[in-house]
Design an enzyme around this catalytic site. Sequence first.
Site, PDB file in Angstrom:
ATOM      1  N   ASN A 100     -44.288 -16.539  27.891  1.00  0.00           N
ATOM      2  CA  ASN A 100     -45.105 -16.329  29.021  1.00  0.00           C
ATOM      3  C   ASN A 100     -44.628 -14.605  29.857  1.00  0.00           C
ATOM      4  O   ASN A 100     -42.763 -14.735  29.474  1.00  0.00           O
ATOM      5  CB  ASN A 100     -44.511 -17.439  30.509  1.00  0.00           C
ATOM      6  CG  ASN A 100     -44.764 -18.977  29.497  1.00  0.00           C
ATOM      7  OD1 ASN A 100     -45.342 -19.214  28.962  1.00  0.00           O
ATOM      8  ND2 ASN A 100     -44.155 -19.823  29.993  1.00  0.00           N
ATOM      9  N   ASP A 102     -45.193 -14.817  32.643  1.00  0.00           N
ATOM     10  CA  ASP A 102     -45.948 -14.506  34.031  1.00  0.00           C
ATOM     11  C   ASP A 102     -44.594 -14.371  35.014  1.00  0.00           C
ATOM     12  O   ASP A 102     -44.661 -14.187  36.408  1.00  0.00           O
ATOM     13  CB  ASP A 102     -46.821 -15.671  34.495  1.00  0.00           C
ATOM     14  CG  ASP A 102     -45.896 -16.893  33.699  1.00  0.00           C
ATOM     15  OD1 ASP A 102     -46.309 -18.104  33.724  1.00  0.00           O
ATOM     16  OD2 ASP A 102     -44.466 -16.707  33.954  1.00  0.00           O
ATOM     17  N   HIS A 117     -42.941 -11.677  24.957  1.00  0.00           N
ATOM     18  CA  HIS A 117     -43.871 -10.953  25.169  1.00  0.00           C
ATOM     19  C   HIS A 117     -44.265 -10.220  26.085  1.00  0.00           C
ATOM     20  O   HIS A 117     -45.085 -10.035  26.697  1.00  0.00           O
ATOM     21  CB  HIS A 117     -45.133 -12.034  24.527  1.00  0.00           C
ATOM     22  CG  HIS A 117     -45.230 -13.104  23.831  1.00  0.00           C
ATOM     23  ND1 HIS A 117     -46.320 -14.322  23.576  1.00  0.00           N
ATOM     24  CD2 HIS A 117     -44.881 -13.055  22.075  1.00  0.00           C
ATOM     25  CE1 HIS A 117     -45.986 -14.642  22.849  1.00  0.00           C
ATOM     26  NE2 HIS A 117     -45.130 -13.783  21.624  1.00  0.00           N
ATOM     27  N   CYS A 146     -48.043   8.322  34.152  1.00  0.00           N
ATOM     28  CA  CYS A 146     -46.769   8.815  34.066  1.00  0.00           C
ATOM     29  C   CYS A 146     -46.638  10.101  34.023  1.00  0.00           C
ATOM     30  O   CYS A 146     -47.536  11.031  34.066  1.00  0.00           O
ATOM     31  CB  CYS A 146     -46.713   8.405  32.397  1.00  0.00           C
ATOM     32  SG  CYS A 146     -44.778   8.747  32.344  1.00  0.00           S
ATOM     33  N   ALA A 229     -44.970 -31.224  31.703  1.00  0.00           N
ATOM     34  CA  ALA A 229     -42.742 -31.010  31.995  1.00  0.00           C
ATOM     35  C   ALA A 229     -42.702 -30.907  33.147  1.00  0.00           C
ATOM     36  O   ALA A 229     -41.756 -31.125  33.364  1.00  0.00           O
ATOM     37  CB  ALA A 229     -43.596 -29.666  31.334  1.00  0.00           C
TER      38      ALA A 229
END
Length: 245
Positions: A100, A102, A117, A146, A229
């Site tokens: 994840n 997140d 990731h 940048c 979960a």
Amino acid sequence: MFSEQLIRKLKNAKIVAVLTGAGISAESGVPTFRGEEGLWKKFRPEELANFDAFMRNPTLVWEWYNYRKKIISEVEPNPAHYALVKLETLFENFYLITQNVDNLHRRVGNKTIYELHGNIMRNRCVDCNKNIEKVNFTNEDDLPRCDCGGLIRPDVVWFGEALPQQVLMNSFIAASKSEVFFSIGTSAVIQPAASLPLEAKQSGAYVVEINTEPTVISNLVDESILGKAGEILPQLVNKITIGLS
Ligand code: APR
């Protein structure tokens, strides 16, 4: 729900590793990728989650990451995230390996996190690779750039890109050292993450899957627990902490 063997092994374990996927954040309201309302049902990864697509149309890709960042910034970690913080306190060595991006495991306070990731809250320059904390993308006229002039991209791993090598190596070492290995909320189809439960199994770990439905590794694991979960993990923590305090 939990076999006596699992409880016994957890009560004696010193090294535990956990692999999480989008399913662990589903109860927080973060869409998964391949579920009914999954992102890949609505959006085309080849247009949004690869480097060439970004260089072709950075505005489209930034709009999409802004959309995901907005969802993530409006949700809260759920009981599954909190249970993993508690689990981390129960073992000498606890490794949280996540697919994840997140940032919810970090937000809730887990310490040893391997982000395979990347993380959607981080950014970097495509030219000089500099990490850039905050970027503000509003429209195509002010694409984040940048100091070196390079385009800034979200610090996530896109399809066709290599994973961060040190993180990947640490994850395979953690899997191979683990005595109990959990695979939680992942369809286990994306490599190399999907090989971690196998690595753990071949190294002698007791492998447990927690998912709302069977996956491609359900026949490989020692114990497959079907359910949410956010409901299962708090119960597991209760079960193994009984008699510990
Ligand atoms: N509790 C447990 N499992 C759940 C829950 C829940 N509440 N809700 C959904 N699941 C399960 C689904 O059954 C599915 O098996 O979570 C899994 C989510 O699978 P995917 O959507 O494929 O997500 P993931 O496995 O994390 O994808 C891996 O693919 O698109 C890439 O980079 C992206 O990290 C991602 C990778």
